[in-house]
Design an enzyme around this catalytic site. Structure first.
Site, short mmCIF file in Angstrom:
data_model
loop_
_atom_site.label_atom_id
_atom_site.label_comp_id
_atom_site.label_asym_id
_atom_site.label_seq_id
_atom_site.Cartn_x
_atom_site.Cartn_y
_atom_site.Cartn_z
N MET A 1 0.36 9.89 9.01
CA MET A 1 0.37 9.66 10.34
C MET A 1 -0.74 8.64 10.84
O MET A 1 -0.96 8.50 12.14
CB MET A 1 -0.21 10.94 11.25
CG MET A 1 0.66 11.87 11.44
SD MET A 1 2.22 11.57 12.34
CE MET A 1 2.82 13.31 12.43
N SER A 2 -0.81 7.62 10.19
CA SER A 2 -1.87 6.43 10.51
C SER A 2 -1.29 5.67 11.63
O SER A 2 -2.00 5.09 12.42
CB SER A 2 -1.94 5.66 9.33
OG SER A 2 -0.91 4.73 8.89
N GLU B 1 -0.65 -1.07 -3.65
CA GLU B 1 -0.15 -0.03 -2.75
C GLU B 1 0.54 -0.45 -1.34
O GLU B 1 -0.07 -1.59 -0.88
CB GLU B 1 -1.71 0.66 -2.24
CG GLU B 1 -2.15 1.94 -3.15
CD GLU B 1 -1.42 3.30 -3.05
OE1 GLU B 1 -0.97 3.26 -2.01
OE2 GLU B 1 -1.34 3.78 -3.96
N LYS C 1 0.97 -0.98 8.68
CA LYS C 1 -0.10 -1.31 9.74
C LYS C 1 -0.09 -2.37 10.48
O LYS C 1 1.12 -2.93 10.36
CB LYS C 1 -1.52 -1.40 8.55
CG LYS C 1 -1.99 -0.24 7.84
CD LYS C 1 -2.41 0.70 8.68
CE LYS C 1 -2.93 1.88 7.76
NZ LYS C 1 -1.97 2.51 6.85
#
Lengths: 211, 211
Positions: B127-128, B161, B165
DNA sequence: GCATTCACTGTATATATTTACAGTGAACCT
DNA sequence: AGGTTCACTGTAAATATATACAGTGAATGC
């Protein structure tokens, strides 16, 4: 306004469509006659003229198999798995959501992506559903149905206004909840006010992300 | 192994395909001859026989315009604009995003819906990015590019990773910002840490709305 | 140097196909 | 009762179309 076809004309149209699918080209008058048992090629000719007149096929004079299906034909055929969804923008007051005047475009999005299957995409206006991740300008995939259960996101029409909200019902009292604390819930008493559920939100497409 | 066509045969095949698109039925030998300037219908006939022999078309004997394209024809024609996007789920550490093992499915969504054109859909985890309207399980349409500008939503890879964002850069200091106050920004110093921009988020598809 | 393939010309013909014209009979409307 | 539409029959003829057969010339492979 697509003129209505007679049942027989629908059969003829269907056969033409099938023939194209199976062979890659349309049938001749003779082939139509053979399939339907006509003893005269003119029976086929007359049907073709009628279908041409109604705009669902187009005949090219003097060319063998000079038959093509027009976009109008689609409305009279068992619809092939649809690959496009109509995009509905602002809904004019009093008009059905899917009325021609409201449809802006057709987007090639497989309806099978969503469940239940959506019938159209509605451009969302405003930020009232922000906290559900539905933002201004997003396209809401909508499944047409007049039924809604508590908690579902619905496209509702109150007094000719179309809106997207979360649905909650308690007897004849319906609440349409925004997902944004800046917006008050809309309360509707079914005994006094008209409320129509146009459909259920089943998905979202955001086709631009702003920087 | 599709047998190779001669350049001339490719032209013939292309014309047949175009004729079908434009008229709804294949051309006759005479029409082929007229288009290519043949003075003999047999020139067309020979080409058709050759194309039939190579399996890219199928001739029906005795029927006018008895030509149909086989699936093999597709390989020799300018490919129709792609209608599918690969869906990438969890990206295995160290593997390219579009590696076979990461691709879960192909969804029929017209890439032309988004700008710039996306190369794949990435299933977002977590949910970032909630406040940007990108929720857990959403599909992010991603345009592959190693370039990003301030404020854009990026798919980035830090130390194997992959994450989604908002991008912000200041010299050799890059910030990857979540859109959710519960998540702290990720700070990367390009001099010490590897950071790869996999692509730009250009759209979102949410294919389930929970009640 | 010769065989082969490719891309055609030229002619001919059977047949596939469109299309005009003249009707018939049932169903439906008014 | 009469007019109209629908769905056909039946015949005929022009013409569109497929396709066989017999060649030509240039390029390519060996």
């Amino acid at each position: 306004m697509s003129k209505t076809l007679t049942p027989r004309q629908r059969e003829i149209l269907k056969f033409i469509s099938q023939h194209i699918d199976q062979h890659g080209f349309p049938p001749t008058r003779a082939e139509l006659s053979k399939h339907f048992g006509f003893r005269s090629p003119n029976a086929a000719e007359s049907h073709l003229r009628a279908l041409d007149g109604k705009g669902v096929i187009q005949l090219e004079r003097g060319r063998s198999r000079g038959i093509s299906l027009t976009p109008l034909a689609g409305a009279h055929l068992p619809e092939p798995p649809r690959m496009e969804l109509p995009l509905v923008g602002r809904v004019a007051a009093g008009s059905p959501v899917l009325a021609q005047e409201n449809v802006e475009d057709a987007l090639r999005v497989d309806p099978a992506l969503f469940r239940p299957r959506p019938h159209y995409l509605l451009r969302v206006e405003g930020m009232s559903m922000r906290d559900a991740g539905i933002l201004d300008g997003d396209l809401l995939a909508v499944h047409r149905t007049p039924e809604a259960r508590d908690g579902q996101i619905v496209v509702a029409r109150i007094e000719d206004e179309v809106t997207v909200k979360r649905f909650r019902r308690d007897g004849h009292r319906v609440q349409l909840l925004a997902e944004n604390p800046d917006f008050a819930p809309i309360e509707v008493d079914l005994r006094h006010q008209a409320l129509a559920i146009e459909g259920l939100g089943v998905g979202v497409i955001r086709h631009r992300l702003d920087a």
